[in-house]
Structure formats: C-alpha cells, structure tokens
Design an enzyme around this catalytic site. Structure first.
Site, short mmCIF file in Angstrom:
data_model
loop_
_atom_site.label_atom_id
_atom_site.label_comp_id
_atom_site.label_asym_id
_atom_site.label_seq_id
_atom_site.Cartn_x
_atom_site.Cartn_y
_atom_site.Cartn_z
N GLY A 19 54.50 80.65 32.90
CA GLY A 19 55.20 79.96 33.97
C GLY A 19 55.71 78.61 33.52
O GLY A 19 55.10 77.92 32.70
N ALA A 22 57.42 72.99 37.13
CA ALA A 22 56.68 71.72 37.11
C ALA A 22 55.40 71.80 36.28
O ALA A 22 55.24 71.09 35.29
CB ALA A 22 56.36 71.28 38.54
N CYS A 54 63.05 70.82 44.18
CA CYS A 54 63.19 70.03 45.41
C CYS A 54 64.64 69.66 45.69
O CYS A 54 64.97 69.27 46.82
CB CYS A 54 62.34 68.76 45.33
SG CYS A 54 60.56 69.08 45.23
N ALA A 126 54.03 80.03 43.07
CA ALA A 126 53.85 80.71 44.35
C ALA A 126 55.12 81.47 44.68
O ALA A 126 56.17 81.28 44.06
CB ALA A 126 53.52 79.71 45.45
N GLU A 198 60.63 78.82 65.68
CA GLU A 198 59.28 78.51 65.23
C GLU A 198 58.27 79.15 66.18
O GLU A 198 58.34 78.96 67.39
CB GLU A 198 59.09 77.00 65.16
CG GLU A 198 57.66 76.52 64.96
CD GLU A 198 57.02 77.06 63.69
OE1 GLU A 198 55.91 77.63 63.80
OE2 GLU A 198 57.63 76.93 62.61
N PRO A 296 36.22 81.29 29.99
CA PRO A 296 36.43 80.31 28.91
C PRO A 296 37.83 80.38 28.33
O PRO A 296 38.38 81.46 28.12
CB PRO A 296 35.39 80.72 27.86
CG PRO A 296 34.31 81.41 28.64
CD PRO A 296 35.03 82.13 29.75
N ILE A 298 40.67 79.77 29.62
CA ILE A 298 41.76 80.02 30.56
C ILE A 298 41.77 78.90 31.60
O ILE A 298 40.77 78.66 32.29
CB ILE A 298 41.65 81.39 31.26
CG1 ILE A 298 41.75 82.52 30.23
CG2 ILE A 298 42.76 81.54 32.31
CD1 ILE A 298 41.70 83.92 30.84
N ALA A 300 44.31 76.82 34.72
CA ALA A 300 45.38 77.10 35.68
C ALA A 300 45.84 75.78 36.29
O ALA A 300 45.08 74.80 36.36
CB ALA A 300 44.90 78.05 36.78
N ASP A 303 51.18 75.54 41.68
CA ASP A 303 51.18 76.21 42.98
C ASP A 303 50.35 77.48 43.03
O ASP A 303 50.20 78.09 44.09
CB ASP A 303 52.62 76.55 43.39
CG ASP A 303 53.43 75.31 43.71
OD1 ASP A 303 52.87 74.20 43.66
OD2 ASP A 303 54.64 75.45 44.00
#
Length: 359
Positions: A19, A22, A54, A126, A198, A296, A298, A300, A303
């Site tokens: 990935g 950001a 953004c 995400a 909404e 171990p 790995i 992360a 998002d």
C-alpha cells in the site's frame, strides 16, 4: 525494547510495504532514511502511489485544475531519487508469514509475483462501505475514497449534463462533496442542485450534537443545499441503464443525475487477518505503540490499523491522513532498526462548510 529479529550486518534488509498513499510512502521514505542500504519495495494496487487524497473535492470544485496536480511523486521518482522500488497496478493477495513472502498479481498482465521480506508493513488503507441498496451498481452512482473514484466523478460531470446530485451521508467527506458540487466551475454549466440525505437526525452525527449541527444545516440551506434528515436511501431508481434518482425509507422519490454514496469506510484488513494477524477495534489491524502486530516482523499503519486514543487510553479507529502519515513514519523507522513510539490520537477533526469552519 528489542525487535523480534536481527539481521547479519552484511545482509541487505528486505522491507516490503503493501500500500502507498499516506502511510505506505511515509513508511518507505522513513525506512530508507534510517537504513539507506535497505531494499525497500512498495506494492500498490492503484496506478498512482503518492497523492493528496484530501484534495479530490477541490479538483471537482475547480479550485485545482486537474487530478495530476494531486500527485506528489510519480513511481519513477521514488526509484531515481530515493532508491525505493514501487510496483503499481499490483494487488497483494496473500501473506505467508511462515516463509516471509507476499504473493501478488499484476492487474494488467495477470502474472503472479512473489516478494520475500525480512520486515513487512501492511498499509492497505480502507475502502468505501457499499450499502445493500437495490440498484447500487448502476451507471451514475459513485463512491469517493481514492484517486480513481475522483477521476470517475470528474469524467462523468465533464462528459454529460449533470444538473442535480444527491449526496447520501452527511459526514466529513459528504459535506466536502456538497460544497464542491455547489461551487463547481470547471464544467462551465453553472450551478448544480444538491440534496443531502442523512439517516441520522442531524448532519455530521459522529462529530457534532444536534444543536451544533443546526448551525451548519442553516449554512447549507443558505447556500441552496436541500437537506433530508432521518431517512436512508432504500433504492436507486434507474431507466435504460442510467440512474434517475432515489427512493428513501420514507417512500420519497428524488430525481438526480448523479449520486455519491458517502456511507462510511471500513479497513482493508482481510489480507492481514488471513495471515493470522489479530484484528481489533472496528476490525482494523491491532497494533501496539510501535506499530507492531501480533506476528513478529509484521507491522501495520494508516487507515487499516487501530490507533490509541491518548485521552481515553483505548483503541479506536479514525481513518485520517494525518494519522496515517504519523503511523507510517513510526512503522518505517522501526522496521529499519529504530525504536520510536506512536503517541496516539486525540480524535480531533476539522472541516469547512462554505463560510463556516467546524472542529
């Protein structure tokens, strides 16, 4: 603190990052600064790797001329300037934590590739929540999460007459899209009718209480935005393969040329989960303050991962670019041999709606 695995001094450390955007690019850049001799690779599913997500609404509004201006660094710059390999249009589909390998597929050729790693950073981000709504797959229905989503919406408004739009979901991204559509100037076709639907009884339900939301609702209405509260989208109506509007839970039909579903996001954590990585709050990848997972070597970030709220001292999930950048830098430094901590987040947020700033 001592990390799980040491490498011999004469061996290049292999760092693979799944990935970009950001968290992934921050992790890669930081790792390379800490260990210039490391072999750093980014596997990125999109065709672009480093861009300002953004800024997408500002391109749609016309404040920024085109999507190319959102690209901070093309893939070839990472190699020529930073000696970081970027493999784009490639989807990682398996992590073998025992053999320390990532299996991936080139989305253009269909060819499978395997990447060996000593340390792995999962920065898979995400994805938009696709609600179970009849007609959701019709032409003219869009989500807004990544670069390609923005390009698709932009192309749609340029190639056909779009005089009305519906934004389903009055969260942060939904309201940014509202203003972009009301102010859009890049098509030269004038104003657009915009309706917000909404399901909660007020806008920005995760950020404001009802009384504060009223102030923002008045600002929206003063700028010609129609607001429908307490109703959800039950069906997307179409004719001849093209949408014509929606039907709400109150059996209300609203005509529209374009629909954007801002119905939330969920972490892309399944790849890590299938490798035995533990998930936490909101099914995001559970990480500690060093961005380590339960397996171990790995890590992360971004998002796809949890973040500790330093006010409540509990894990939470707030997928924002600022958090992703900070977590990426911490993960990158630590996989390269550092020993730094991510302090956590306060859960703060700020946005703008026409002439109001809300935080």
């Amino acid at each position: 603190m001592k990390f799980a695995r040491e490498l011999s001094t004469n061996k290049k450390k292999r760092i693979v990052i799944i990935g970009g955007v950001a968290a992934g690019t921050s992790a890669a850049s930081k790792a390379k600064r800490i260990d210039p001799n490391a072999d750093v690779k980014i596997i990125q599913e999109e065709s672009v790797v480093s861009y300002a997500a953004c800024g997408i609404p500002y391109v749609l509004e016309g404040v920024i001329d085109n999507f190319e201006e959102l690209i901070e660094r093309p893939p070839d710059v990472f190699k020529s300037k930073y000696d970081i390999d970027v493999i784009v249009n490639t989807r990682a589909h398996k992590i073998d934590s025992f053999r320390k390998q990532v299996h991936a597929t080139d989305l253009q050729s269909g060819k499978d590739t395997m990447f060996d790693y000593d340390f792995l950073v999962v920065a898979t981000g995400a994805r938009a929540v696709v609600p179970n709504i009849k007609g959701v797959n019709q032409k003219g229905v869009f989500f807004i999460r990544n670069y390609s989503d923005g390009v698709k919406i932009n192309d749609s408004t340029r190639t056909r007459d779009v005089h009305s739009s519906i934004i389903a979901g009055a969260g942060l991204i939904g309201l940014e899209m509202v203003e972009a559509f009301k102010k859009r100037c890049h098509t030269g076709r004038g104003d657009m009718d915009v309706t917000v639907v909404e399901m909660a009884d007020h806008i920005l339900p995760s950020l404001l209480d009802k009384n504060m939301a009223k102030i923002v609702e008045r600002e929206l209405e003063a700028n010609g935005v129609k607001i429908i509260l307490g109703e959800s989208v039950e069906e997307i109506l179409g004719r001849d393969g093209q949408i014509k509007g929606i039907r709400t839970s109150a059996n209300r039909d609203i005509d529209s040329d374009l629909i954007v579903l801002g119905t939330g996001v969920r972490p892309n954590s399944e790849l890590a989960r299938d490798a035995g990585v533990e998930l936490g709050y909101a099914n995001a990848i559970k990480v500690d303050e060093y961005m380590r997972t339960n397996i171990p070597d790995i890590f992360a970030a971004g998002d796809c991962a949890t973040a500790r709220n330093y006010i409540t001292n509990k894990d939470t999930y707030v997928p924002l670019g600022t958090t992703a950048n900070k977590q990426g830098r911490v993960a990158g430094e630590n996989v390269a041999g550092g020993n730094t901590r991510f302090r956590g987040i306060a859960g703060s947020a700020i946005t703008k709606v026409f002439d109001l700033f809300i935080g």
